[in-house]
Design a protein around this motif. Structure first.
Motif, PDB file in Angstrom:
ATOM      1  N   LEU A 192     -23.269   4.226 -20.477  1.00 17.43           N
ATOM      2  CA  LEU A 192     -24.585   4.456 -21.065  1.00 17.43           C
ATOM      3  C   LEU A 192     -25.446   3.210 -20.935  1.00 17.43           C
ATOM      4  O   LEU A 192     -25.012   2.125 -21.308  1.00 17.43           O
ATOM      5  N   PRO A 193     -26.665   3.326 -20.395  1.00 14.85           N
ATOM      6  CA  PRO A 193     -27.559   2.169 -20.407  1.00 14.85           C
ATOM      7  C   PRO A 193     -28.042   1.880 -21.824  1.00 14.85           C
ATOM      8  O   PRO A 193     -28.000   2.757 -22.691  1.00 14.85           O
ATOM      9  N   VAL A 194     -28.495   0.666 -22.067  1.00 15.17           N
ATOM     10  CA  VAL A 194     -29.042   0.331 -23.382  1.00 15.17           C
ATOM     11  C   VAL A 194     -30.268   1.201 -23.629  1.00 15.17           C
ATOM     12  O   VAL A 194     -31.185   1.250 -22.799  1.00 15.17           O
ATOM     13  N   TYR A 284     -19.489   2.495 -23.343  1.00 15.77           N
ATOM     14  CA  TYR A 284     -19.994   1.310 -24.046  1.00 15.77           C
ATOM     15  C   TYR A 284     -20.026   0.068 -23.154  1.00 15.77           C
ATOM     16  O   TYR A 284     -20.479  -0.983 -23.567  1.00 15.77           O
ATOM     17  N   ARG A 285     -19.567   0.174 -21.927  1.00 21.08           N
ATOM     18  CA  ARG A 285     -19.374  -1.007 -21.088  1.00 21.08           C
ATOM     19  C   ARG A 285     -20.667  -1.782 -20.854  1.00 21.08           C
ATOM     20  O   ARG A 285     -20.728  -2.999 -21.060  1.00 21.08           O
ATOM     21  N   THR A 286     -21.718  -1.114 -20.402  1.00 26.38           N
ATOM     22  CA  THR A 286     -22.971  -1.795 -20.094  1.00 26.38           C
ATOM     23  C   THR A 286     -23.577  -2.427 -21.344  1.00 26.38           C
ATOM     24  O   THR A 286     -24.124  -3.541 -21.296  1.00 26.38           O
ATOM     25  N   ILE A 287     -23.481  -1.735 -22.477  1.00 29.47           N
ATOM     26  CA  ILE A 287     -24.039  -2.263 -23.722  1.00 29.47           C
ATOM     27  C   ILE A 287     -23.280  -3.507 -24.152  1.00 29.47           C
ATOM     28  O   ILE A 287     -23.881  -4.515 -24.553  1.00 29.47           O
ATOM     29  N   ARG A 288     -21.958  -3.470 -24.057  1.00 33.65           N
ATOM     30  CA  ARG A 288     -21.153  -4.652 -24.412  1.00 33.65           C
ATOM     31  C   ARG A 288     -21.476  -5.820 -23.481  1.00 33.65           C
ATOM     32  O   ARG A 288     -21.597  -6.965 -23.926  1.00 33.65           O
TER      33      ARG A 288
END
Length: 463
Positions: A192-194, A284-288
């Motif tokens: 998911l992108p921010v 959650y990868r991109t947000i993290r």
């Protein structure tokens, strides 16, 4: 300091969070609290001056939006997906304290109580499209393009867990299940992108007492965080009571999440359903990665395999809660610390003994960002698995749904045994013995020695 065990200690958190925090970025640290009387007076004047200056600052660019022209007729409202209390809509509007839905058949709309809890500051009205549609062509109206996370709740902000997990992470997991705006044919959005903005419109004092909430919010959303103050500015009569349109919004509502006979209502949780329904832990990868980058923390990279340590020696972070009401029995705590020292001395684990109340929020993130095992009694500190690399190991069903959504393993240990998943899942949350109140948690360190030794061996590839 214990031999072989790294005790985490850095600069203390600020004793006073000034109004300057409204416009400050992450990482601001205060080191002193003693001032001469005259100096204190000057500080107070300076802070008050800044306060009144900030009150006149226009809303952030994330709220400016644009006005729909005569040829830009917005579409009817569409329910995109999500669980009660975590509903995703497109083309929904806000005006004079209420959401407004426009449909060809209003009778097809969801039960309102599954979307929001009606109050004097928020409501929802369903219209037929013939009733003044589209409202965005009226003067002073704004259309917020992209994806918005909007929290309607006014309670629970004093705890980092509820803000970051129940509201924000619940929104992320929900958005990951629906088609992206630019690819509606796709089943879900992973990673998911921010989202384009976060809005907390109804709670003025939204920060927790330790700086975690603000650090987390600013690091992910940056200037695209819309506070109570800026929202009230935008929607006030001073600006002509504008209509605010959302291209896509996930509405987070505490009480609505308990609508119906679901796991949320049975366990008294807010985001249990949403987190369990996450399509993949990698949502959650991109947000993290965004959070770590904005805090200036190196991303440790990928694990060599599922359930394996990042390094050849696993890193264990023990969250010490012995200065709180919910803690280990003192003798068991001492034995546990001795055990961890023993494992560190034998180079079976890198051990960090952490007291979060003594460590700056940014440093807490850095400590847990490359941790393999997060160990502690049930409490706010376990929320830090948000910063760990997929996947983790921890009681209570506060953290189990978060673990599931992030692809971590969740171990429940009570005194001298591991509680099987089928046993604790069948219970209601009210029966959990360590949830609230003054609780000393027992731990059989002989049992835990074998449990942790096996776990470390597995993660190091020695099993």
């Amino acid at each position: 300091m214990l031999t072989g065990v790294k005790t985490a200690y850095t600069r203390m958190r600020p004793d006073v969070e000034g109004v300057a925090g409204l416009g400050a970025g992450v990482g601001q640290r205060w080191k002193r609290r003693s001032y001469a009387a005259t100096g204190a007076g000057l500080v107070i004047v300076a802070v008050l001056s800044l306060f009144f200056t900030l009150r006149q600052v226009p809303p952030p660019a994330a709220l400016h939006g644009y006005i729909l022209g005569p040829g830009e007729a917005a579409e009817v409202t569409r329910f995109v997906g999500g669980e009660p209390g975590h509903r995703v809509f497109e083309n929904i509007w806000w005006h004079q304290g209420r959401f407004h839905v426009f449909l060809e058949d209003p009778d097809t709309f969801l039960p309102i109580e599954s979307v929001i809890t009606e109050a004097d500051y928020v409501g929802l009205t369903v219209h037929h499209i013939s009733d003044g549609f589209p409202p965005g062509q009226q003067a002073n109206s704004r259309w917020l393009a992209g994806t918005t996370v909007l929290i309607t709740s006014i309670h629970l902000y004093e705890w980092f867990y509820h803000f970051a997990v129940d509201f924000v992470q619940g929104a992320f997991a929900t958005l990951a299940r629906v088609s992206p705006l630019d690819h509606p044919e796709t089943a879900h959005t992973v990673p998911l992108p921010v989202p384009d903005r976060l809005i907390v419109p109804f709670r003025e004092h939204w920060r927790d007492g330790w700086g975690m909430t603000e650090m987390y919010t600013r690091a992910i959303f940056g200037d695209n965080f819309i506070s109570y103050f800026h929202w009230q500015q935008l929607v006030s009569s001073r600006y002509g009571d504008p209509w605010i349109g959302f291209e896509r919004v996930v509405i987070e509502d505490n009480d609505a999440s308990h609508f119906g006979d679901t796991a949320n209502s049975i366990w008294g949780k807010i985001a249990l359903n949403a987190l369990h329904a996450a399509p993949s832990p990698y949502y959650y990868r991109t947000i993290r990665q965004t959070l770590l980058r904005r805090l200036g923390i190196r991303d440790p990279g990928a694990r060599p395999a599922l359930g394996r340590a990042l390094d050849h020696v696993p890193k264990v972070v023990y969250i010490d809660r012995q200065n709180t009401n919910r803690r280990l029995v003192d003798d068991d705590h001492r034995r546990l610390v001795h055990l961890l020292e023993e494992f560190a001395g034998a180079e079976k684990a890198h051990v960090v003994h952490a007291r979060w109340d003594r460590i700056e929020p940014e440093d807490q993130v850095e400590i847990t960002s490359d941790a393999d095992i997060l160990l502690g009694v049930h409490g706010q500190g376990l929320t830090h698995e948000l910063f760990m690399l997929f996947p983790k190991f921890v009681f209570s069903r506060h953290y189990e749904p978060l673990s599931v959504s992030l692809g971590h393993q969740h171990h429940v240990i009570w005194e001298d045994h591991e509680v099987p998943h089928v046993e604790w899942e069948a219970r209601s949350g009210i029966e959990a013995p360590v949830h609230d109140g003054h609780t000393e948690t027992p731990l059989d360190t002989d049992f835990f020695r074998h449990f942790l030794d096996d776990l470390l061996a597995s993660m190091a590839g020695r099993a």
